[in-house]
Design a protein around this motif. Structure first.
Motif, mmCIF file in Angstrom:
data_model
loop_
_atom_site.group_PDB
_atom_site.id
_atom_site.type_symbol
_atom_site.label_atom_id
_atom_site.label_comp_id
_atom_site.label_asym_id
_atom_site.label_seq_id
_atom_site.Cartn_x
_atom_site.Cartn_y
_atom_site.Cartn_z
ATOM 1 N N PRO A 21 0.794 -1.237 0.000
ATOM 2 C CA PRO A 21 0.000 0.000 0.000
ATOM 3 C C PRO A 21 0.822 1.281 0.000
ATOM 4 N N ASN A 22 2.025 1.232 0.574
ATOM 5 C CA ASN A 22 2.836 2.453 0.623
ATOM 6 C C ASN A 22 3.693 2.661 -0.621
ATOM 7 N N GLY A 23 3.537 1.749 -1.603
ATOM 8 C CA GLY A 23 4.202 1.938 -2.886
ATOM 9 C C GLY A 23 5.693 1.695 -2.896
ATOM 10 N N THR A 24 6.195 0.895 -1.955
ATOM 11 C CA THR A 24 7.632 0.629 -1.895
ATOM 12 C C THR A 24 7.986 -0.778 -2.368
ATOM 13 N N ASP A 25 7.083 -1.426 -3.083
ATOM 14 C CA ASP A 25 7.343 -2.783 -3.554
ATOM 15 C C ASP A 25 8.118 -2.758 -4.880
ATOM 16 N N ILE A 26 8.561 -3.929 -5.299
ATOM 17 C CA ILE A 26 9.346 -4.060 -6.526
ATOM 18 C C ILE A 26 8.530 -3.627 -7.748
ATOM 19 N N SER A 27 7.272 -4.008 -7.792
ATOM 20 C CA SER A 27 6.415 -3.643 -8.920
ATOM 21 C C SER A 27 6.293 -2.125 -9.059
ATOM 22 N N SER A 28 6.105 -1.434 -7.942
ATOM 23 C CA SER A 28 5.993 0.024 -7.974
ATOM 24 C C SER A 28 7.288 0.662 -8.466
ATOM 25 N N LEU A 29 8.436 0.077 -8.080
ATOM 26 C CA LEU A 29 9.728 0.581 -8.527
ATOM 27 C C LEU A 29 9.793 0.608 -10.050
ATOM 28 N N TYR A 30 9.344 -0.476 -10.676
ATOM 29 C CA TYR A 30 9.351 -0.551 -12.134
ATOM 30 C C TYR A 30 8.254 0.312 -12.753
ATOM 31 N N MET A 31 7.053 0.256 -12.195
ATOM 32 C CA MET A 31 5.930 0.956 -12.809
ATOM 33 C C MET A 31 6.022 2.466 -12.657
ATOM 34 N N ASP A 32 6.830 2.942 -11.723
ATOM 35 C CA ASP A 32 7.072 4.377 -11.631
ATOM 36 C C ASP A 32 8.115 4.830 -12.642
#
Length: 217
Positions: free
Chosen positions: A104-115
Motif C-alpha cells: 500500500p505504501n508503494g515501496t514494492d518491486i512492482s511500484s519501482l518498475y511501474m514508476d
C-alpha cells in the motif's frame, strides 16, 4: 485450540474463514507446512458450542538465498534493498508477495518498475530448493518495454466540465507511464467533491504491441 460461540447457529462459511486465519497466522511465523488435521464441534449448552482444532505445526522455515533472474534495469543489489528480506529472516510467503507487488505504501518491486514506465512488468517468485529449515528463492522478472501514454479520457462525469477534471490529472499523452502519477491524479480528483470516491476508478488499457497505454478515469 478451544472456543465458545454465544450464538444458536454456527455459520459454516465464517467457520472456514476462521480456520484459514489460524493457518495464515502460522504461515506468517514461518510454519509453512502447518495443517489442521482434525476438528470437532460439540454442544455445551443450549446456546453454546465448543470447537477443538487439532493442528500439525511442522517445522519453522527461514529464507536463505534469494536470486533475481531477468532483471537488467535494476541490479540485484538494488532489488535486494527494495525487497528488504535478509538471509535468516523467517519465511513468510505473504510478506514476500507484498514486497514484490501490492504494498500500500508503494515501496514494492512492482511500484519501482511501474514508476519508471514498465507497465508490462511481471514478477514471479519460485521456491527452487529446500534444505532442512532453509528455503532458496528465485524471483523471475519480465521487465518488458517502457509504456508511453496515448489517450487520456474521462467517463461518467455529469457534475462539471471535463476540463476541470483534466486540470487535476497528472497523466498526459506522450508522457512515460508512472504509477505514482495515476495514484496522485485519483487522489486529487477525489478531493474535488464532485464524485463518489468509492466509485472513482482508473482503468489503464495497455497496448503492448506498440508500447502505449490509454488511461480512462
Amino acid at each position: 485450540w478451544y472456543a465458545i460461540f454465544n450464538s444458536h447457529t454456527l455459520l459454516e462459511s465464517e467457520y472456514e474463514k476462521d480456520k484459514t486465519k489460524v493457518i495464515e497466522k502460522y504461515l506468517s511465523k514461518g510454519f509453512r507446512d502447518t495443517k489442521i488435521t482434525k476438528d470437532t464441534i460439540y454442544k455445551i449448552a443450549d446456546r453454546f458450542i465448543g470447537i477443538n482444532l487439532y493442528v500439525s505445526e511442522g517445522k519453522k522455515y527461514f529464507f536463505r538465498k534469494i536470486t533475481w533472474v531477468g532483471n537488467s534495469k535494476y541490479s540485484s543489489k538494488d532489488l535486494d534493498k527494495t525487497l528488504g528480506i535478509q538471509k535468516g529472516d523467517i519465511f513468510n510467503q505473504s510478506l514476500l508477495e507484498s514486497r514484490l507487488i501490492g504494498n500500500p505504501n508503494g515501496t514494492d518491486i512492482s511500484s519501482l518498475y511501474m514508476d519508471d514506465g514498465y507497465l508490462f512488468f511481471q514478477v514471479t517468485p519460485a521456491e527452487v530448493f529446500v534444505e532442512g529449515d532453509s528455503i532458496d528463492m528465485e524471483i523471475r522478472i519480465y521487465e518488458g518495454k517502457q509504456a508511453t501514454i496515448n489517450k487520456v479520457t474521462v467517463k461518467g462525469n455529469i457534475k462539471t466540465n471535463d476540463h476541470v477534471i483534466m486540470r487535476e490529472i497528472r497523466t498526459r499523452p506522450g508522457q512515460l507511464f508512472r504509477r505514482s502519477d495515476v495514484i496522485r491524479s485519483q487522489r486529487e480528483l477525489s478531493v474535488l467533491g464532485y464524485f463518489d470516491t468509492e466509485k472513482l476508478g482508473v482503468n489503464p488499457i495497455p497496448h503492448p504491441e506498440n508500447g502505449t497505454v490509454d488511461i480512462e478515469y
